[in-house]
Design a protein around this motif. Structure first.
Motif: not given
Length: 723
Positions: A186-209
């Motif tokens: 998996n990838l643990a991804v940290v993103v934020r809005e372009t006009d904000s310093e607040e960050t958000h967490f997202a998860r992406i599963k690396v596909p086994k297919v």
């Protein structure tokens, strides 16, 4: 034959039968925890020896990657089963001590302390080997090494082949933390809005297919390159802006989790064992409780805390990775067409008596399997001797032979395209009575075995699933044939599974015979397995859980009566059982010379004065996985040899159906003698166990030739003309 060392000077005094845990020769408590090694720590030592094959510069380069993959795969199973079991005990507040004196919390702490340095060593080894492979034209590249054309190619590849498959999952009050499946990358991804310093967490599963390594086209590979690729997770990670348009991707980190994958089926309460297992398999696909997280070493503190909090893990559950997570995927590189970087190919030998087997001649000229076995007992040693030309041919010829009335087999593990299964189906279609005991509870092969059971049943094979509370681990076949002088029974009794694929990788022995006592014993055993027989005695076979433990202890105590003239050699995968270990300690105290050839777990402590100074333990690790079990007892010169499916572990002796067979033919005893002597004189693949549980690899002394067990057995088999 297998004589003791000439300088053996232990006492000739026979040791009388001692009370459990005590020797009346010395005032020593043989049940004391100080004389036992933790099963879990011993297994970790075994996996360290596997890792050493990757570290050893004498190992061909791609084989080193293979051993890194095996180490990783072994470790995954260790956490899914052994660590998961310990954690369940801790949750249930089970504080029972094992023979080595440890409680479940003690074991968990000791595992972490022992494993973390080895885990780091594996990562260092991986980076070293990958760098060395570049000189051979193999490039596993990091994204920051790529030139602009390569980056452009991978960006296009991402958009066309990867992007449509991905599903980013946000984590916020409206999106709960997603379920992370077992062994998923998996990838643990940290993103934020372009006009904000607040960050958000997202998860992406690396596909086994998708392939784990994305190969660059030949035109974009470095000069003199055979193979060049980039890990899939780096291709995804670098192209994350496509998944989060309008957001700023701050960073991403790779992680992988391991869950409890051991099935738990209450057989007594199951109306239909197959259905109960299928329900458990559906649970396994999701996975049980979490037991480990592998985490990129530079993961930020915030992401680290989020992962631990959301998955209810602690810092003790983290294993940091500096290189690539999930090295089991490296096994795919063994497919590269670079024979000079691998062990030389080995083609299993067909023994000369089997060359003339009539397979297709409708006139019936030439030998058949049955005439070969009738002449004398045959011992086959895989992968040196061809499985397909011997054991497999035995079953397939029986299926086609009009004089064969019945075929009965136990199936613990077999391959996905098994010729053995096809032969049983063919036999049933030919009107023969066919019985297959399919062990549905063979760990990690449950689904495969369920599918085979259904296929066999549809073809008219009588399929049974064994006995409640016991796994059927024995490897036996019985063929009943009508001949001119009456009914004759042919048997195969082995140490390994009826699996053509593992027969090329595992070392296993099998006896092919038509001795009447063995045929009668297997008839009784199958009646025990399929019906309501309560057979308590067998003519020749040692059967667990009925007679095997008692007989093995009696054979050890028999050597005690010979004192310093006693001799025991035992070859197996694991030695765990405290009762057997105490008997071996008693034999050592009586002066019996004992050699143990144990590939994996060994809970016995050798070389302890007054307890085990007459015991030597070696482990053989190499290109083949040592799987055969051999038991030798000198018996005052009337030597006794046995082979079979059972290790000296409580589960094999008490909770599984196992079969061990005596080898009585002198020519086969000589074969086993030579095999054991080759193992005991190994100075390349053998590791000598020390009294503290550590191992030292054996090395040839000055001017001594290299004696590699597997190499010598390959050479020996090429030179042999009969078995």
């Amino acid at each position: 034959m297998l004589d003791k060392d000439a300088d053996q000077t232990a006492s000739n005094t026979a040791l009388d039968k001692a009370a459990p845990g005590q020797s009346n020769a010395m005032d020593i408590d043989l049940a004391s925890p100080k004389y036992y090694i933790s099963r879990e720590l011993s297994w970790l030592s075994f996996n360290e020896r596997v890792l050493h094959e990757a570290l050893d510069p004498r190992t061909p380069m791609l084989e080193r990657l293979k051993f890194l993959a095996i180490f990783s795969s072994n470790l995954d199973e260790f956490f899914m089963v052994r660590v998961a079991g310990i954690k369940k005990q801790i949750e249930a507040k089970v504080n029972r001590r094992t023979a080595d004196g440890r409680t479940p919390p003690d074991h968990l702490q000791a595992i972490g302390q022992k494993l973390r340095p080895t885990f780091a060593k594996q990562q260092d080894c991986f980076l070293q080997v990958i760098n060395q492979l570049r000189s051979h034209g193999i490039h596993l590249l990091d994204y920051d090494e790529l030139n602009s054309k390569q980056v452009t190619y991978l960006q296009t590849y991402f958009e066309e082949q990867i992007f449509p498959v991905l599903t980013p999952l946000a984590v916020d009050p409206g999106h709960p933390f997603p379920y992370i499946s077992n062994l998923s990358l998996n990838l643990a991804v940290v993103v934020r809005e372009t006009d904000s310093e607040e960050t958000h967490f997202a998860r992406i599963k690396v596909p086994k297919v998708l392939p784990r390594f994305i190969q660059l086209p030949k035109s974009l590979q470095p000069e003199n390159t055979v193979w060049a690729a980039v890990p899939l997770e780096q291709v995804i990670g670098t192209n994350l802006p496509f998944l989060f348009p309008g957001m700023v991707v701050e960073d991403y980190y790779t992680f992988r989790i391991t869950r409890n994958a051991d099935l738990s089926v209450e057989e007594d309460d199951a109306d239909d064992l197959m259905l109960a297992l299928e329900q458990e398999l559906r649970k396994r696909r999701l996975g049980g409780s979490l037991v480990r997280i592998e985490l990129q070493a530079n993961t930020s503190a915030d992401v680290r805390e989020t992962l631990l909090s959301e998955m209810d893990l602690t810092e003790d559950d983290i294993y940091e990775v500096t290189g690539l997570i999930g090295l089991a995927d490296l096994i795919t590189l063994m497919g590269l067409p670079l024979p000079e970087l691998k062990d030389p190919d080995w083609a299993a030998i067909i023994p000369s008596p089997w060359h003339g087997i009539n397979r297709d001649d409708a006139e019936g000229e030439g030998d058949d399997v049955f005439s070969i076995i009738r002449r004398r007992d045959r011992l086959v040693h895989h992968p040196y001797i061809s499985f397909a030309a011997t054991v497999q041919q035995f079953i397939t010829q029986a299926a086609a032979d009009p004089d064969v009335l019945t075929i009965k087999m136990t199936l613990y593990r077999t391959s996905g395209d098994s010729p053995i299964i096809n032969a049983l189906i063919s036999a049933a279609e030919n009107g023969k009575q066919v019985v297959a005991l399919v062990e549905l509870k063979a760990r990690f092969d449950e689904e495969n075995n369920i599918n085979w059971a259904r296929t066999l049943e549809k073809a008219g094979v009588h399929v049974v699933y064994g006995l409640i509370g016991l796994k059927t681990h024995t490897k036996v076949s019985l063929v009943v044939r009508k001949e001119h002088d009456g009914i004759r029974r042919y048997v195969h009794i082995g140490t390994g599974n009826y699996n053509p694929k593992t027969a090329r990788l595992y070392t296993d022995l099998g006896l092919l015979s038509c001795r009447e006592e063995l045929g009668a014993d297997l008839t009784d055993l199958f009646n025990y397995l399929t019906g309501y027989s309560r057979q308590k005695a067998y003519r020749q076979l040692l059967i667990a859980p009925i007679t095997l433990r008692e007989r093995m202890l009696a054979l050890i105590h028999q050597e005690i009566t010979y004192g310093a003239e006693g001799r025991i050699i035992a070859k197996m995968n694991s030695l765990v059982d405290p009762g057997i270990i105490q008997a071996l300690y008693q034999a050592s105290q009586a002066g019996v010379s004992i050699d143990l050839i144990i590939r994996g777990i060994c809970c016995l402590t050798p070389g302890v004065e007054g307890v085990s100074e007459n015991i030597r333990v070696i482990s053989i690790i190499g290109r083949f996985l040592e799987h055969s079990r051999i038991f030798y007892f000198h018996n005052g010169g009337n030597e006794q040899f046995y082979i079979g499916s059972a290790d000296w572990m409580p589960r094999n002796l008490d909770r599984r159906v196992e079969a061990v067979v005596p080898i009585v033919a002198p020519h086969l005893q000589r074969e086993l003698t030579e095999l054991l002597e080759i193992c005991l004189t190994d100075n390349r693949q053998a590791w000598l166990m020390q009294s503290d549980g550590t191992y030292i690899q054996c090395q040839p002394v000055a001017d001594e030739p290299i004696n590699s067990t597997h190499q010598r057995l390959m050479q020996r088999t090429k030179g042999a003309n009969a078995y």
